[in-house]
Design a protein around this motif. Structure first.
Motif, PDB file in Angstrom:
ATOM      1  N   ALA A 105       4.207  -8.604  -0.199  1.00 44.57           N
ATOM      2  CA  ALA A 105       3.816  -9.534   0.674  1.00 44.57           C
ATOM      3  C   ALA A 105       2.702 -10.320   0.136  1.00 44.57           C
ATOM      4  CB  ALA A 105       3.737  -9.212   2.284  1.00 44.57           C
ATOM      5  N   ALA A 106       1.623  -9.578  -0.458  1.00 46.82           N
ATOM      6  CA  ALA A 106       0.231 -10.206  -0.617  1.00 46.82           C
ATOM      7  C   ALA A 106       0.679 -11.073  -1.942  1.00 46.82           C
ATOM      8  CB  ALA A 106      -0.494  -9.303  -1.094  1.00 46.82           C
ATOM      9  N   VAL A 107       1.487 -10.801  -3.034  1.00 51.61           N
ATOM     10  CA  VAL A 107       1.999 -11.327  -3.974  1.00 51.61           C
ATOM     11  C   VAL A 107       2.619 -12.828  -3.862  1.00 51.61           C
ATOM     12  CG1 VAL A 107       3.068 -11.414  -6.160  1.00 51.61           C
ATOM     13  CG2 VAL A 107       1.815  -9.282  -5.496  1.00 51.61           C
ATOM     14  N   LEU A 108       3.303 -12.764  -2.721  1.00 58.43           N
ATOM     15  CA  LEU A 108       4.394 -13.735  -2.425  1.00 58.43           C
ATOM     16  C   LEU A 108       3.294 -14.656  -1.671  1.00 58.43           C
ATOM     17  CD1 LEU A 108       7.722 -12.217  -1.000  1.00 58.43           C
ATOM     18  CD2 LEU A 108       7.359 -13.420  -3.231  1.00 58.43           C
ATOM     19  N   ALA A 109       2.346 -14.200  -0.940  1.00 56.54           N
ATOM     20  CA  ALA A 109       1.160 -15.095  -0.253  1.00 56.54           C
ATOM     21  C   ALA A 109       0.620 -15.905  -1.242  1.00 56.54           C
ATOM     22  CB  ALA A 109       0.570 -14.318   0.614  1.00 56.54           C
ATOM     23  N   LEU A 113       0.068 -19.918  -2.066  1.00 56.22           N
ATOM     24  CA  LEU A 113      -1.149 -20.804  -2.159  1.00 56.22           C
ATOM     25  C   LEU A 113      -1.302 -21.519  -3.290  1.00 56.22           C
ATOM     26  CD1 LEU A 113      -3.540 -18.053  -0.664  1.00 56.22           C
ATOM     27  CD2 LEU A 113      -2.883 -20.079   0.453  1.00 56.22           C
ATOM     28  N   VAL A 114      -0.947 -20.840  -4.446  1.00 58.39           N
ATOM     29  CA  VAL A 114      -1.194 -21.733  -5.777  1.00 58.39           C
ATOM     30  C   VAL A 114      -0.154 -22.852  -5.705  1.00 58.39           C
ATOM     31  CG1 VAL A 114      -0.817 -21.514  -8.201  1.00 58.39           C
ATOM     32  CG2 VAL A 114      -1.804 -19.539  -7.077  1.00 58.39           C
ATOM     33  N   GLY A 115       1.039 -22.737  -5.336  1.00 53.69           N
ATOM     34  CA  GLY A 115       2.037 -23.758  -5.180  1.00 53.69           C
ATOM     35  C   GLY A 115       1.556 -24.990  -4.493  1.00 53.69           C
ATOM     36  N   LEU A 116       0.752 -24.629  -3.415  1.00 51.12           N
ATOM     37  CA  LEU A 116       0.417 -25.696  -2.297  1.00 51.12           C
ATOM     38  C   LEU A 116      -0.700 -26.416  -2.777  1.00 51.12           C
ATOM     39  CD1 LEU A 116       0.592 -23.713   1.115  1.00 51.12           C
ATOM     40  CD2 LEU A 116       2.054 -25.585   0.494  1.00 51.12           C
ATOM     41  N   ALA A 117      -1.668 -25.764  -3.594  1.00 51.93           N
ATOM     42  CA  ALA A 117      -2.889 -26.424  -4.167  1.00 51.93           C
ATOM     43  C   ALA A 117      -2.215 -27.199  -5.349  1.00 51.93           C
ATOM     44  CB  ALA A 117      -3.491 -25.364  -4.900  1.00 51.93           C
ATOM     45  N   THR A 161      -1.259 -10.945   3.406  1.00 49.30           N
ATOM     46  CA  THR A 161      -1.095  -9.791   4.262  1.00 49.30           C
ATOM     47  C   THR A 161      -1.856  -8.736   3.715  1.00 49.30           C
ATOM     48  OG1 THR A 161       1.020 -10.383   5.099  1.00 49.30           O
ATOM     49  CG2 THR A 161       0.633  -8.014   5.305  1.00 49.30           C
ATOM     50  N   PRO A 162      -2.874  -7.973   4.169  1.00 49.73           N
ATOM     51  CA  PRO A 162      -3.680  -6.818   3.552  1.00 49.73           C
ATOM     52  C   PRO A 162      -2.883  -5.779   2.974  1.00 49.73           C
ATOM     53  CG  PRO A 162      -3.879  -6.652   5.936  1.00 49.73           C
ATOM     54  CD  PRO A 162      -3.205  -7.841   5.643  1.00 49.73           C
ATOM     55  N   THR A 163      -3.194  -5.100   1.851  1.00 50.76           N
ATOM     56  CA  THR A 163      -2.509  -3.968   1.112  1.00 50.76           C
ATOM     57  C   THR A 163      -3.194  -2.820   2.032  1.00 50.76           C
ATOM     58  OG1 THR A 163      -2.396  -5.302  -0.758  1.00 50.76           O
ATOM     59  CG2 THR A 163      -1.876  -2.800  -1.133  1.00 50.76           C
ATOM     60  N   PRO A 164      -1.967  -1.743   2.242  1.00 56.12           N
ATOM     61  CA  PRO A 164      -2.691  -0.515   2.910  1.00 56.12           C
ATOM     62  C   PRO A 164      -3.316   0.148   1.990  1.00 56.12           C
ATOM     63  CG  PRO A 164      -0.436  -0.476   2.479  1.00 56.12           C
ATOM     64  CD  PRO A 164      -0.760  -1.974   2.063  1.00 56.12           C
ATOM     65  N   THR A 165      -4.361   0.900   2.576  1.00 54.68           N
ATOM     66  CA  THR A 165      -5.369   1.521   1.775  1.00 54.68           C
ATOM     67  C   THR A 165      -4.744   3.033   1.725  1.00 54.68           C
ATOM     68  OG1 THR A 165      -6.586   2.049   3.769  1.00 54.68           O
ATOM     69  CG2 THR A 165      -7.424   0.411   2.761  1.00 54.68           C
ATOM     70  N   ALA A 166      -5.498   3.877   0.826  1.00 56.32           N
ATOM     71  CA  ALA A 166      -5.176   5.022   0.389  1.00 56.32           C
ATOM     72  C   ALA A 166      -5.403   6.024   1.903  1.00 56.32           C
ATOM     73  CB  ALA A 166      -6.197   5.677  -0.458  1.00 56.32           C
TER      74      ALA A 166
END
Length: 268
Positions: A105-109, A113-117, A161-166
């Motif tokens: 999800a983080a990579v897709l977001a 963002l880059v595409g919108l820019a 979306t934040p990546t879950p931590t260890a």
């Protein structure tokens, strides 16, 4: 013990091949037991064969089991055999975990963002527009609308979306452990091949003599409150389901002993 088993079989007028067909124990295993050779597999495995064979021959199984335990020990007593089986099971490469959904999800977001820019830069008001298009837009909508800047479009895009931590991953493992501490349910499914198994729950054998699952079969559900020991003849052929979660094959093609809940984390 071997002579006793052989005499009992002859009194019943059974051949080795017929006894193997009825008990589903390989004929060479039966011949080795009748020759007093009981070290051809792990003790926990051979013990189940001996109990099944004694019941088939309609002889008292308890003296045979007691004599076997005195010579070879029960299940965990033969630590060298169990350790060897455990090492073989651990040497089987574990299936790689799928890519974490939070990371995807983080990579897709980030890509959005880059595409919108890029779209914002291309559609910048600094470039001259088509005069005919401007006239058509003014005829359709007399009230001009303010053009949005690239910064405004970037602000409206979804936040990554934040990546879950260890720590969160460890919490999930702790939740699974806590669930097992409250008791657990186990089921076996012969997904890839037939497999013989024996289950002991809280010190009580639930499958005296063992059970053979044919390809495609699934076992009944076995429960335990504190601990469970599962002896598998061909662990690679079955899937182990604990508390509704499929942990996959618990080992390779050799006999494997799985102790719950100790071995649950190693099966992931």
């Amino acid at each position: 013990m071997g002579a006793y088993l052989r005499d009992a079989r002859r009194r019943r007028r059974f051949s080795i091949d017929r006894a193997a067909e009825q008990t589903r124990i390989r004929s060479d295993y039966l011949m080795r037991m009748e020759s007093d050779e009981f070290d051809f597999l792990a003790p926990a495995y051979v013990r189940g064969f001996l109990r099944t064979y004694a019941r088939f021959l309609r002889v008292n199984e308890e003296p045979l089991i007691q004599e076997f335990d005195r010579k070879y020990g029960r299940g965990k007593a033969d630590t060298s055999a169990i350790t060897a089986l455990d090492n073989r099971a651990r040497s089987v490469p574990r299936r790689r975990r799928p890519l974490n959904s939070w990371a995807v999800a983080a990579v897709l977001a980030a890509v959005v963002l880059v595409g919108l820019a890029v779209v914002g830069v291309v559609s910048s008001p600094d470039e001259a527009g088509d005069p005919a298009a401007d006239v058509a837009e003014s005829d359709e909508d007399p009230s001009p609308e303010p053009e949005s800047s690239p910064d405004d479009e970037a602000d409206e895009s979804p936040a990554p979306t934040p990546t879950p931590t260890a720590t969160e991953t460890e919490t999930e493992d702790e939740d699974l452990t806590l669930a097992l501490e409250d008791g657990f349910e186990v089921q076996l499914v012969a997904t890839r091949a037939r497999c013989w198994f024996e289950i002991t729950s809280d010190g009580t054998i639930q499958t005296p003599g063992g059970i053979t699952l044919e390809l495609g079969d699934e076992s009944q559900t076995f429960t335990a409150e504190e601990d469970m020991e599962i002896v598998l003849g061909f662990a690679e052929g079955v899937d182990l389901i604990v508390n509704g979660q499929n942990l996959g094959a618990p080992g390779g093609p050799d006999a494997v002993v799985v102790s719950l809940p100790e071995d649950v984390k190693d099966l992931f």
